[in-house]
Design a protein around this motif. Structure first.
Motif, mmCIF file in Angstrom:
data_model
loop_
_atom_site.group_PDB
_atom_site.id
_atom_site.type_symbol
_atom_site.label_atom_id
_atom_site.label_comp_id
_atom_site.label_asym_id
_atom_site.label_seq_id
_atom_site.Cartn_x
_atom_site.Cartn_y
_atom_site.Cartn_z
ATOM 1 N N TYR A 177 -6.263 -2.612 13.482
ATOM 2 C CA TYR A 177 -5.418 -3.449 12.623
ATOM 3 C C TYR A 177 -5.612 -3.084 11.152
ATOM 4 O O TYR A 177 -4.638 -2.916 10.404
ATOM 5 C CB TYR A 177 -5.761 -4.924 12.851
ATOM 6 C CG TYR A 177 -4.828 -5.901 12.156
ATOM 7 C CD1 TYR A 177 -3.707 -6.397 12.819
ATOM 8 C CD2 TYR A 177 -5.069 -6.337 10.861
ATOM 9 C CE1 TYR A 177 -2.840 -7.294 12.209
ATOM 10 C CE2 TYR A 177 -4.209 -7.225 10.229
ATOM 11 C CZ TYR A 177 -3.106 -7.700 10.912
ATOM 12 O OH TYR A 177 -2.253 -8.588 10.285
ATOM 13 N N ARG A 213 1.108 -0.925 7.477
ATOM 14 C CA ARG A 213 1.696 -2.234 7.748
ATOM 15 C C ARG A 213 2.855 -2.189 8.738
ATOM 16 O O ARG A 213 2.951 -3.032 9.615
ATOM 17 C CB ARG A 213 2.166 -2.840 6.428
ATOM 18 C CG ARG A 213 2.633 -4.283 6.515
ATOM 19 C CD ARG A 213 2.871 -4.817 5.120
ATOM 20 N NE ARG A 213 3.092 -6.245 5.134
ATOM 21 C CZ ARG A 213 4.276 -6.826 5.126
ATOM 22 N NH1 ARG A 213 5.356 -6.068 5.097
ATOM 23 N NH2 ARG A 213 4.395 -8.129 5.135
ATOM 24 N N ARG A 258 -0.015 -0.763 14.043
ATOM 25 C CA ARG A 258 -0.251 -2.122 13.550
ATOM 26 C C ARG A 258 0.402 -3.141 14.482
ATOM 27 O O ARG A 258 -0.171 -4.199 14.756
ATOM 28 C CB ARG A 258 0.301 -2.265 12.124
ATOM 29 C CG ARG A 258 0.267 -3.693 11.554
ATOM 30 C CD ARG A 258 -1.123 -4.253 11.389
ATOM 31 N NE ARG A 258 -1.875 -3.628 10.336
ATOM 32 C CZ ARG A 258 -1.809 -3.990 9.037
ATOM 33 N NH1 ARG A 258 -1.045 -4.994 8.666
ATOM 34 N NH2 ARG A 258 -2.544 -3.368 8.132
ATOM 35 N N THR A 307 -1.630 -5.983 16.407
ATOM 36 C CA THR A 307 -1.279 -7.388 16.225
ATOM 37 C C THR A 307 -1.119 -8.084 17.573
ATOM 38 O O THR A 307 -1.617 -9.199 17.779
ATOM 39 C CB THR A 307 0.027 -7.512 15.421
ATOM 40 O OG1 THR A 307 -0.167 -6.903 14.132
ATOM 41 C CG2 THR A 307 0.414 -8.969 15.228
ATOM 42 N N PRO A 340 -5.977 -11.562 9.599
ATOM 43 C CA PRO A 340 -4.759 -11.424 8.779
ATOM 44 C C PRO A 340 -4.841 -12.158 7.447
ATOM 45 O O PRO A 340 -4.228 -11.719 6.466
ATOM 46 C CB PRO A 340 -3.663 -12.029 9.675
ATOM 47 C CG PRO A 340 -4.205 -11.952 11.067
ATOM 48 C CD PRO A 340 -5.677 -12.169 10.910
ATOM 49 N N GLN A 375 -6.518 -9.901 4.893
ATOM 50 C CA GLN A 375 -5.943 -8.567 4.730
ATOM 51 C C GLN A 375 -4.678 -8.664 3.885
ATOM 52 O O GLN A 375 -3.715 -9.303 4.273
ATOM 53 C CB GLN A 375 -5.633 -7.956 6.107
ATOM 54 C CG GLN A 375 -4.911 -6.627 6.089
ATOM 55 C CD GLN A 375 -5.770 -5.500 5.560
ATOM 56 O OE1 GLN A 375 -6.933 -5.698 5.229
ATOM 57 N NE2 GLN A 375 -5.215 -4.306 5.468
ATOM 58 N N ALA A 418 -1.330 -7.693 5.594
ATOM 59 C CA ALA A 418 -0.911 -8.345 6.844
ATOM 60 C C ALA A 418 0.477 -8.936 6.678
ATOM 61 O O ALA A 418 0.858 -9.381 5.597
ATOM 62 C CB ALA A 418 -1.910 -9.442 7.214
ATOM 63 N N SER A 419 1.249 -8.940 7.759
ATOM 64 C CA SER A 419 2.589 -9.511 7.685
ATOM 65 C C SER A 419 2.495 -11.019 7.460
ATOM 66 O O SER A 419 1.500 -11.667 7.818
ATOM 67 C CB SER A 419 3.364 -9.227 8.975
ATOM 68 O OG SER A 419 2.872 -10.032 10.031
ATOM 69 N N ASP A 463 1.994 -12.920 10.654
ATOM 70 C CA ASP A 463 0.586 -13.006 11.059
ATOM 71 C C ASP A 463 -0.151 -14.068 10.245
ATOM 72 O O ASP A 463 -0.962 -14.832 10.783
ATOM 73 C CB ASP A 463 -0.108 -11.652 10.877
ATOM 74 C CG ASP A 463 0.352 -10.623 11.898
ATOM 75 O OD1 ASP A 463 1.059 -11.011 12.835
ATOM 76 O OD2 ASP A 463 0.003 -9.439 11.744
ATOM 77 N N LYS A 464 0.103 -14.102 8.946
ATOM 78 C CA LYS A 464 -0.553 -15.099 8.099
ATOM 79 C C LYS A 464 -0.132 -16.521 8.491
ATOM 80 O O LYS A 464 -0.963 -17.439 8.518
ATOM 81 C CB LYS A 464 -0.243 -14.830 6.629
ATOM 82 C CG LYS A 464 -0.913 -13.577 6.072
ATOM 83 C CD LYS A 464 -0.620 -13.404 4.595
ATOM 84 C CE LYS A 464 -1.218 -12.116 4.051
ATOM 85 N NZ LYS A 464 -2.693 -12.127 4.042
#
Length: 284
Positions: A155, A160, A165, A169, A193, A196, A199-200, A203-204
């Protein structure tokens, strides 16, 4: 003067050659010294050739631990010019290391991650490094700790928007549902996430939601203050805007996090008309 510098580098190379022959000299110091000399040597100089040769020898020393072999191979790769023979040799050594059956899970993960990082984009070596991390992350005989390490390595290493990735994920959220994972490990996974910057926002958003199921409500805000990566991607795609909004609408959210996300939403107003329809936010 340049002559004095050249003489110092020549003497440094000679000292390094002597140290490399001493069996009791600490491996990490040898690697650091060889890398420093290699990086500071003039292109095509005798010092550069000697220090590269020493790094190559260190990366193949039978008495070195796996960790030191990986460090030496990484040092050789990272210090070498692009498309050089030395860089190719460093990559090849890492490729050999990830195929060794006697390496521990920890060292296999380290070698595979180093191979991924040390290979050119779209190269066969990078593909093999990613494939090895994927395989390690799904090994049925691995304890949960090593599965998490392998997924996290993939990851954090992968770009990204890459396929790697995306695969990492998916494995990350699958692990949160694994019965072998403890509550503390589950919390560690969902924090990846958050910590990072690349991170998308999906994900957050999933991580923030998960915190409310893993922690007492009164602890969530402080946890986010501690672990939220303040450096964020400011230019987002329209598809990510609903995920940012999902985070912002959480009642318990540190002002630092909320304000930074509001700033991103404000910058993204011209893209609001391009937002696709999203039914829900889930890990599936």
């Amino acid at each position: 003067s340049s002559l004095a510098d050249s003489e110092e580098r020549r003497q440094g190379a000679q000292m390094l050659l002597q140290l490399a022959q001493r069996p009791g000299f600490p491996a990490e110091h040898l690697i650091q010294a060889a890398q420093a000399l290699y990086s500071s040597s003039l292109a095509d100089s005798e010092e550069e050739r000697q220090s590269a040769q020493i790094l190559l020898q260190l990366a193949q020393r039978p008495d070195f631990s796996a960790e030191h072999l990986i460090q030496a191979a990484q040092a050789l790769y990272s210090s070498s010019p692009a498309d050089s023979e030395e860089r190719r040799q460093g990559t090849q050594i890492l490729l050999q290391l990830v195929q060794r059956p006697d390496l521990s899970a920890k060292h296999l993960i380290q070698a595979a991650q180093a191979l991924y990082w040390s290979s050119l984009a779209d190269s066969e070596e990078r593909r093999q490094g990613a494939q090895m991390l994927l395989q390690l992350a799904q090994r049925p005989d691995f304890p949960a700790e090593h599965l998490i390490q392998a997924v996290e390595a993939l990851y954090l290493s992968s770009p990204r928007d890459s396929e790697e990735r995306q695969q990492a994920t998916q494995l990350l959220w699958q692990l949160t549902q694994d019965s072998r994972i403890t509550a503390d490990q589950r919390l560690y996974i969902v924090t990846i996430p958050l910590a990072q910057w690349s991170a998308s926002y999906l994900d957050k958003a999933l991580s923030v939601r998960s915190l409310f199921t893993l922690l007492p409500v009164e602890e969530v805000e402080n946890y986010l203050v501690k672990h939220w990566e303040t450096k964020l991607l400011m230019d987002v795609q329209p598809v990510e805007i609903p995920y940012i909004a999902d985070i912002v609408k959480q009642e318990i959210l540190p002002s630092l996090v909320r304000n930074s996300l509001y700033s991103i939403l404000s910058r993204s107003v011209p893209q609001f008309s391009k937002i696709p329809t999203i039914n829900n936010i889930s890990t599936s």
